[in-house]
Design a protein around this motif. Structure first.
Motif, PDB file in Angstrom:
ATOM      1  N   ASN A   1       0.828  -1.214   0.000  1.00 30.98           N
ATOM      2  CA  ASN A   1       0.000   0.000   0.000  1.00 30.98           C
ATOM      3  C   ASN A   1       0.856   1.256   0.000  1.00 30.98           C
ATOM      4  OD1 ASN A   1      -2.288  -1.567   0.035  1.00 30.98           O
ATOM      5  ND2 ASN A   1      -2.723  -1.275   2.214  1.00 30.98           N
ATOM      6  N   PHE A   2       1.927   1.234   0.782  1.00 33.67           N
ATOM      7  CA  PHE A   2       2.844   2.370   0.834  1.00 33.67           C
ATOM      8  C   PHE A   2       3.432   2.641  -0.546  1.00 33.67           C
ATOM      9  CE2 PHE A   2       7.340   3.653   1.214  1.00 33.67           C
ATOM     10  CZ  PHE A   2       7.181   4.906   1.778  1.00 33.67           C
ATOM     11  N   HIS A   3       3.905   1.590  -1.203  1.00 34.68           N
ATOM     12  CA  HIS A   3       4.533   1.784  -2.512  1.00 34.68           C
ATOM     13  C   HIS A   3       3.521   2.185  -3.580  1.00 34.68           C
ATOM     14  CE1 HIS A   3       8.846   0.847  -2.226  1.00 34.68           C
ATOM     15  NE2 HIS A   3       8.487   0.230  -1.111  1.00 34.68           N
ATOM     16  N   LEU A   4       2.301   1.715  -3.465  1.00 33.47           N
ATOM     17  CA  LEU A   4       1.277   2.154  -4.416  1.00 33.47           C
ATOM     18  C   LEU A   4       1.017   3.657  -4.299  1.00 33.47           C
ATOM     19  CD1 LEU A   4      -1.257  -0.804  -4.206  1.00 33.47           C
ATOM     20  CD2 LEU A   4       0.045  -0.112  -6.228  1.00 33.47           C
ATOM     21  N   LYS A   5       1.051   4.162  -3.073  1.00 32.88           N
ATOM     22  CA  LYS A   5       0.871   5.610  -2.899  1.00 32.88           C
ATOM     23  C   LYS A   5       2.050   6.373  -3.492  1.00 32.88           C
ATOM     24  CE  LYS A   5      -2.405   6.118   0.878  1.00 32.88           C
ATOM     25  NZ  LYS A   5      -3.050   4.825   0.635  1.00 32.88           N
ATOM     26  N   MET A   6       3.264   5.860  -3.296  1.00 30.44           N
ATOM     27  CA  MET A   6       4.438   6.509  -3.879  1.00 30.44           C
ATOM     28  C   MET A   6       4.367   6.474  -5.411  1.00 30.44           C
ATOM     29  SD  MET A   6       6.020   7.568  -1.223  1.00 30.44           S
ATOM     30  CE  MET A   6       4.391   7.691  -0.466  1.00 30.44           C
ATOM     31  N   LYS A   7       3.918   5.347  -5.937  1.00 33.79           N
ATOM     32  CA  LYS A   7       3.810   5.227  -7.395  1.00 33.79           C
ATOM     33  C   LYS A   7       2.780   6.210  -7.942  1.00 33.79           C
ATOM     34  CE  LYS A   7       3.304   1.750 -11.054  1.00 33.79           C
ATOM     35  NZ  LYS A   7       2.459   2.554 -11.939  1.00 33.79           N
ATOM     36  N   GLY A   8       1.672   6.378  -7.236  1.00 30.94           N
ATOM     37  CA  GLY A   8       0.654   7.317  -7.689  1.00 30.94           C
ATOM     38  C   GLY A   8       1.181   8.737  -7.800  1.00 30.94           C
ATOM     39  N   VAL A   9       1.951   9.165  -6.809  1.00 34.41           N
ATOM     40  CA  VAL A   9       2.540  10.503  -6.846  1.00 34.41           C
ATOM     41  C   VAL A   9       3.525  10.627  -7.999  1.00 34.41           C
ATOM     42  CG1 VAL A   9       4.021  12.111  -5.602  1.00 34.41           C
ATOM     43  CG2 VAL A   9       2.199  10.936  -4.388  1.00 34.41           C
ATOM     44  N   CYS A  10       4.342   9.608  -8.186  1.00 33.77           N
ATOM     45  CA  CYS A  10       5.342   9.657  -9.257  1.00 33.77           C
ATOM     46  C   CYS A  10       4.690   9.633 -10.636  1.00 33.77           C
ATOM     47  CB  CYS A  10       6.311   8.484  -9.129  1.00 33.77           C
ATOM     48  SG  CYS A  10       7.383   8.549  -7.683  1.00 33.77           S
ATOM     49  N   ASP A  11       3.672   8.797 -10.803  1.00 29.77           N
ATOM     50  CA  ASP A  11       3.043   8.659 -12.121  1.00 29.77           C
ATOM     51  C   ASP A  11       2.463   9.973 -12.630  1.00 29.77           C
ATOM     52  OD1 ASP A  11       3.692   6.005 -12.129  1.00 29.77           O
ATOM     53  OD2 ASP A  11       1.654   5.260 -11.772  1.00 29.77           O
TER      54      ASP A  11
ATOM     55  N   ALA B   1       7.625   7.128 -15.830  1.00 33.94           N
ATOM     56  CA  ALA B   1       8.768   6.254 -15.532  1.00 33.94           C
ATOM     57  C   ALA B   1       9.410   6.596 -14.192  1.00 33.94           C
ATOM     58  CB  ALA B   1       9.812   6.362 -16.649  1.00 33.94           C
ATOM     59  N   GLY B   2       8.830   7.586 -13.497  1.00 34.23           N
ATOM     60  CA  GLY B   2       9.466   8.102 -12.291  1.00 34.23           C
ATOM     61  C   GLY B   2       9.540   7.111 -11.147  1.00 34.23           C
ATOM     62  N   TYR B   3       8.451   6.363 -10.920  1.00 36.36           N
ATOM     63  CA  TYR B   3       8.451   5.454  -9.771  1.00 36.36           C
ATOM     64  C   TYR B   3       9.589   4.442  -9.854  1.00 36.36           C
ATOM     65  CZ  TYR B   3       7.297   1.620  -6.678  1.00 36.36           C
ATOM     66  OH  TYR B   3       7.379   0.631  -5.719  1.00 36.36           O
ATOM     67  N   ASP B   4       9.751   3.824 -11.013  1.00 34.86           N
ATOM     68  CA  ASP B   4      10.813   2.826 -11.143  1.00 34.86           C
ATOM     69  C   ASP B   4      12.185   3.442 -10.882  1.00 34.86           C
ATOM     70  OD1 ASP B   4       9.017   0.822 -11.734  1.00 34.86           O
ATOM     71  OD2 ASP B   4       9.210   1.056 -13.912  1.00 34.86           O
ATOM     72  N   LYS B   5      12.400   4.653 -11.400  1.00 34.01           N
ATOM     73  CA  LYS B   5      13.694   5.320 -11.193  1.00 34.01           C
ATOM     74  C   LYS B   5      13.905   5.678  -9.732  1.00 34.01           C
ATOM     75  CE  LYS B   5      12.924   8.611 -14.193  1.00 34.01           C
ATOM     76  NZ  LYS B   5      13.101   9.831 -15.030  1.00 34.01           N
TER      77      LYS B   5
END
Length: 299
Positions: A137-147, A152-156
């Motif tokens: 859940n934590f990483h999904l929230k981080m991915k949402g902000v990056c996307d 490509a931001g979350y992966d980087k």
């Protein structure tokens, strides 16, 4: 063009908003504020809380500036004469070993009145006991902000966090990672306004992200075995911050306020010689997750 004064004003208000929200979440603690000035230029507001659920938390705001010293030039590879930096830095150490430690930092740095500038920051989570669903859940929230900023931001930035929040002498990550970025400027492919908006989004996702973690874990029972493990994990946190963290090093070499720089350290931590966690199956499981490259989004 985004003005430096706008960035400074935003970070000041971000500190205020986060402190208000954390007091509400904790239900008991209230922040103590220390205003400080840096002899070489600038200063800040250090706020510390000791509450019902947050054993020690710090929410720092600083705006400092001065001449680039030879020591800074060598350590940070700077090419300029004058510098200024501002930002907000947060570390929360909970009472319960079932609740994770969290860190956030958002910052802006410029040389010679904006001739060179960049943003940096990120959020990372350090559970004493890894809960895979909550880590996801934590990483999904981080991915949402990056996307919203860069598909490509979350992966980087996730890989950057894995590499940065790593304790080489332990061969383990500090926690379950998160996102980390630095030196974001026009050469990164986005203009200043877009990067600043991304940094604001990172700052504003912090409270709802941590509140979810806190509310899901703060009620969980624990005993002495878990408290002992919490102290061991806090010790690892200290090792990273004092040995490897570049922000700590920059603060100290730039003659920052030592008490504010070291607010990230827990109130207590232990180091046991060859500690054997085999009696605590959840601690053993946690150690298995402390590695780079975990695909938390699909865990």
């Amino acid at each position: 063009m985004i003005k430096t004064t706008e960035i400074i004003s935003y970070f000041e208000s971000l500190q205020d908003d986060i402190c208000t929200a954390l007091e509400k979440m904790d239900g008991k603690g209230r922040f103590r504020e220390d205003l400080w000035e840096r002899e070489g230029g600038g200063g800040g507001r250090t706020r510390i809380i000791h509450g019902a659920g947050i054993e020690k938390g710090g929410v720092n705001y600083s705006h400092v500036h001065g001449a680039v010293t030879p020591k800074m030039r060598d350590a940070m590879n700077m090419d300029g004469d004058q510098w200024q930096a501002c930002g907000v830095s947060i570390v929360l150490h909970p009472v319960s070993p079932m609740v994770p430690i969290i860190h956030m930092n958002v910052r802006y740095f410029e040389l010679d009145d904006g001739a060179d500038w960049w943003f940096g920051g990120g959020i990372d989570l350090t559970p004493h006991y890894v809960d895979v669903a909550l880590a996801k859940n934590f990483h999904l929230k981080m991915k949402g902000v990056c996307d919203a900023f860069d598909p490509a931001g979350y992966d980087k930035y996730k890989k950057w966090a894995d590499d940065y929040f790593y304790i080489p002498h332990r061969r383990e990550t500090r926690g379950v990672g998160g996102i980390f970025f630095d030196h974001l400027n026009e050469q990164s492919g986005s203009d200043k306004a877009a990067i600043f908006q991304f940094v604001q989004n990172v700052g504003e996702v912090f409270v709802p992200t941590y509140q979810e973690q806190y509310e899901a874990t703060n009620h969980r029972p624990y005993g002495n075995l878990e408290k002992v493990w919490q102290m061991i994990r806090r010790g690892r946190y200290v090792e990273f911050n004092l040995v490897w963290d570049r922000g700590t090093k920059f603060g100290l070499i730039s003659d920052g306020r030592t008490e504010s720089i070291l607010m990230s350290l827990p109130p207590q931590a232990n180091w046991a010689y060859q500690y054997d966690e085999s009696e605590d199956k959840n601690a053993v499981n946690t150690q298995e997750w402390l590695k780079k490259g975990v695909n938390w989004v699909d865990a």
